[in-house]
Design a protein around this motif. Structure first.
Motif, PDB file in Angstrom:
ATOM      1  N   ALA A 166      10.876  -1.714  16.151  1.00 16.34           N
ATOM      2  CA  ALA A 166      10.259  -1.442  14.853  1.00 16.34           C
ATOM      3  C   ALA A 166       8.855  -0.900  15.077  1.00 16.34           C
ATOM      4  N   VAL A 167       8.366  -0.156  14.091  1.00 16.87           N
ATOM      5  CA  VAL A 167       6.996   0.349  14.113  1.00 16.87           C
ATOM      6  C   VAL A 167       6.274  -0.167  12.879  1.00 16.87           C
ATOM      7  N   ARG A 168       4.941  -0.167  12.951  1.00 17.35           N
ATOM      8  CA  ARG A 168       4.101  -0.676  11.866  1.00 17.35           C
ATOM      9  C   ARG A 168       3.814   0.442  10.864  1.00 17.35           C
ATOM     10  N   LEU A 169       4.042   0.159   9.593  1.00 16.29           N
ATOM     11  CA  LEU A 169       3.622   1.051   8.512  1.00 16.29           C
ATOM     12  C   LEU A 169       2.158   0.755   8.181  1.00 16.29           C
ATOM     13  N   PRO A 170       1.448   1.692   7.577  1.00 18.60           N
ATOM     14  CA  PRO A 170       0.041   1.441   7.231  1.00 18.60           C
ATOM     15  C   PRO A 170      -0.156   0.203   6.355  1.00 18.60           C
ATOM     16  N   SER A 171       0.823  -0.140   5.534  1.00 18.00           N
ATOM     17  CA  SER A 171       0.713  -1.318   4.665  1.00 18.00           C
ATOM     18  C   SER A 171       0.792  -2.620   5.453  1.00 18.00           C
ATOM     19  N   GLY A 172       1.207  -2.535   6.706  1.00 19.10           N
ATOM     20  CA  GLY A 172       1.351  -3.726   7.525  1.00 19.10           C
ATOM     21  C   GLY A 172       2.795  -4.146   7.722  1.00 19.10           C
ATOM     22  N   SER A 173       3.694  -3.636   6.914  1.00 19.17           N
ATOM     23  CA  SER A 173       5.100  -4.004   7.079  1.00 19.17           C
ATOM     24  C   SER A 173       5.722  -3.224   8.229  1.00 19.17           C
ATOM     25  N   GLU A 174       6.923  -3.617   8.594  1.00 21.65           N
ATOM     26  CA  GLU A 174       7.617  -2.982   9.704  1.00 21.65           C
ATOM     27  C   GLU A 174       8.688  -2.024   9.200  1.00 21.65           C
ATOM     28  N   LEU A 175       8.925  -0.989  10.000  1.00 18.14           N
ATOM     29  CA  LEU A 175      10.011  -0.044   9.758  1.00 18.14           C
ATOM     30  C   LEU A 175      10.912  -0.096  10.987  1.00 18.14           C
ATOM     31  N   PRO A 176      12.099  -0.701  10.864  1.00 18.52           N
ATOM     32  CA  PRO A 176      12.982  -0.814  12.020  1.00 18.52           C
ATOM     33  C   PRO A 176      13.575   0.533  12.438  1.00 18.52           C
ATOM     34  N   LEU A 177      13.726   0.701  13.744  1.00 20.51           N
ATOM     35  CA  LEU A 177      14.335   1.888  14.337  1.00 20.51           C
ATOM     36  C   LEU A 177      15.554   1.434  15.128  1.00 20.51           C
ATOM     37  N   TYR A 178      16.572   2.292  15.154  1.00 18.58           N
ATOM     38  CA  TYR A 178      17.858   1.880  15.705  1.00 18.58           C
ATOM     39  C   TYR A 178      18.536   3.053  16.388  1.00 18.58           C
ATOM     40  N   GLN A 179      18.897   2.876  17.657  1.00 24.82           N
ATOM     41  CA  GLN A 179      19.719   3.851  18.364  1.00 24.82           C
ATOM     42  C   GLN A 179      21.102   3.232  18.519  1.00 24.82           C
ATOM     43  N   PRO A 180      22.066   3.676  17.703  1.00 20.77           N
ATOM     44  CA  PRO A 180      23.404   3.092  17.809  1.00 20.77           C
ATOM     45  C   PRO A 180      24.092   3.499  19.110  1.00 20.77           C
ATOM     46  N   LEU A 181      24.856   2.585  19.653  1.00 17.01           N
ATOM     47  CA  LEU A 181      25.673   2.853  20.824  1.00 17.01           C
ATOM     48  C   LEU A 181      27.161   2.746  20.466  1.00 17.01           C
ATOM     49  N   VAL A 234       3.348  11.525   9.294  1.00 19.73           N
ATOM     50  CA  VAL A 234       3.665  11.058  10.649  1.00 19.73           C
ATOM     51  C   VAL A 234       5.147  11.253  10.960  1.00 19.73           C
ATOM     52  N   LEU A 235       6.020  10.818  10.031  1.00 17.18           N
ATOM     53  CA  LEU A 235       7.446  10.995  10.258  1.00 17.18           C
ATOM     54  C   LEU A 235       7.902  12.412   9.917  1.00 17.18           C
ATOM     55  N   GLY A 236       7.154  13.100   9.062  1.00 20.02           N
ATOM     56  CA  GLY A 236       7.458  14.496   8.734  1.00 20.02           C
ATOM     57  C   GLY A 236       8.648  14.697   7.820  1.00 20.02           C
ATOM     58  N   ASP A 278       0.865  -1.186   0.000  1.00 18.91           N
ATOM     59  CA  ASP A 278       0.000   0.000   0.000  1.00 18.91           C
ATOM     60  C   ASP A 278       0.900   1.234   0.000  1.00 18.91           C
ATOM     61  N   ALA A 279       1.514   1.474  -1.155  1.00 13.43           N
ATOM     62  CA  ALA A 279       2.511   2.542  -1.275  1.00 13.43           C
ATOM     63  C   ALA A 279       1.931   3.922  -0.939  1.00 13.43           C
ATOM     64  N   ASP A 280       0.703   4.193  -1.342  1.00 12.08           N
ATOM     65  CA  ASP A 280       0.112   5.506  -1.044  1.00 12.08           C
ATOM     66  C   ASP A 280       0.007   5.737   0.459  1.00 12.08           C
ATOM     67  N   ALA A 281      -0.444   4.729   1.193  1.00 12.91           N
ATOM     68  CA  ALA A 281      -0.580   4.874   2.646  1.00 12.91           C
ATOM     69  C   ALA A 281       0.780   5.001   3.315  1.00 12.91           C
ATOM     70  N   ASP A 282       1.751   4.234   2.866  1.00 12.03           N
ATOM     71  CA  ASP A 282       3.084   4.321   3.459  1.00 12.03           C
ATOM     72  C   ASP A 282       3.748   5.658   3.122  1.00 12.03           C
ATOM     73  N   VAL A 309       1.094   5.404  16.476  1.00  9.50           N
ATOM     74  CA  VAL A 309       1.865   4.417  15.724  1.00  9.50           C
ATOM     75  C   VAL A 309       2.093   3.179  16.590  1.00  9.50           C
ATOM     76  N   GLU A 310       1.877   1.995  16.006  1.00  9.95           N
ATOM     77  CA  GLU A 310       2.064   0.730  16.717  1.00  9.95           C
ATOM     78  C   GLU A 310       3.533   0.332  16.723  1.00  9.95           C
ATOM     79  N   VAL A 311       4.055   0.024  17.902  1.00  8.09           N
ATOM     80  CA  VAL A 311       5.390  -0.552  18.034  1.00  8.09           C
ATOM     81  C   VAL A 311       5.228  -2.057  17.879  1.00  8.09           C
ATOM     82  N   THR A 312       5.994  -2.669  16.964  1.00  3.13           N
ATOM     83  CA  THR A 312       5.792  -4.075  16.636  1.00  3.13           C
ATOM     84  C   THR A 312       6.785  -5.022  17.292  1.00  3.13           C
TER      85      THR A 312
END
Length: 116
Positions: free
Chosen positions: A94-109, A24-26, A13-17, A78-81
Motif C-alpha cells: 500500500a502507499v500513503r495518500l496525502p490525507s493519511g489513508s492508505e491505497l492498496p496495490l495488488y499484483q495478481p498471480l 501523481v497517479l496520472g 482531505d479530498a482535495d489533496a487526494d 510516495v511513501e510505501v506504508t
C-alpha cells in the motif's frame, strides 16, 4: 445491462487526494463541477470473499509489475506504508495518500477477469 462501476473513496482531505490521483497517479478525469473530479479507472473486476466478520469492501489498484510501480512511486516521493507480502495468489502493498489513508496495490498471480 450495466455501463460501468462507480467507486467512492472517503477522505479527510479530498482535495489533496484528488490532486494525488490526478498528478501523481496520472488518472484521466472529468470535472463534475466546482473542482469535483471523477477519475477514469483502469479496467476493473470484483470478487466476493466469505467472512465471519462484519462485511466490508476493499479497493485495490492492480498492476502487472508491482516492483516497477513501486520504483515509480518512490521517484515521485510516495511513501510505501506496508512491506510487500507474497501469497500464492498475489503480491500486496500500500502507499500513503496525502490525507493519511492508505491505497492498496495488488499484483495478481492468478487469472484476471478485467480484460474479458
Amino acid at each position: 445491462m450495466f455501463s460501468g462501476a462507480h467507486m467512492i473513496l472517503y477522505s479527510q482531505d479530498a482535495d489533496a487526494d484528488r490532486a494525488f490521483i490526478k498528478d501523481v497517479l496520472g488518472f484521466d478525469h472529468v470535472d463534475a463541477g466546482h473542482g469535483w473530479l471523477i477519475f477514469k479507472l483502469p479496467p476493473a473486476e470484483v470478487a466476493v470473499h466469505p467472512t465471519d466478520d462484519e462485511p466490508k469492501h476493499e479497493f485495490y489498484l492492480m498492476c502487472d509489475d508491482l516492483d516497477a510501480v513501486l520504483a515509480t512511486m518512490a521517484e515521485r516521493g510516495v511513501e510505501v506504508t506496508r512491506p510487500v507480502t507474497e501469497a500464492r495468489w498475489g503480491r500486496l502493498t500500500a502507499v500513503r495518500l496525502p490525507s493519511g489513508s492508505e491505497l492498496p496495490l495488488y499484483q495478481p498471480l492468478h487469472p484476471v477477469a478485467h480484460s474479458l
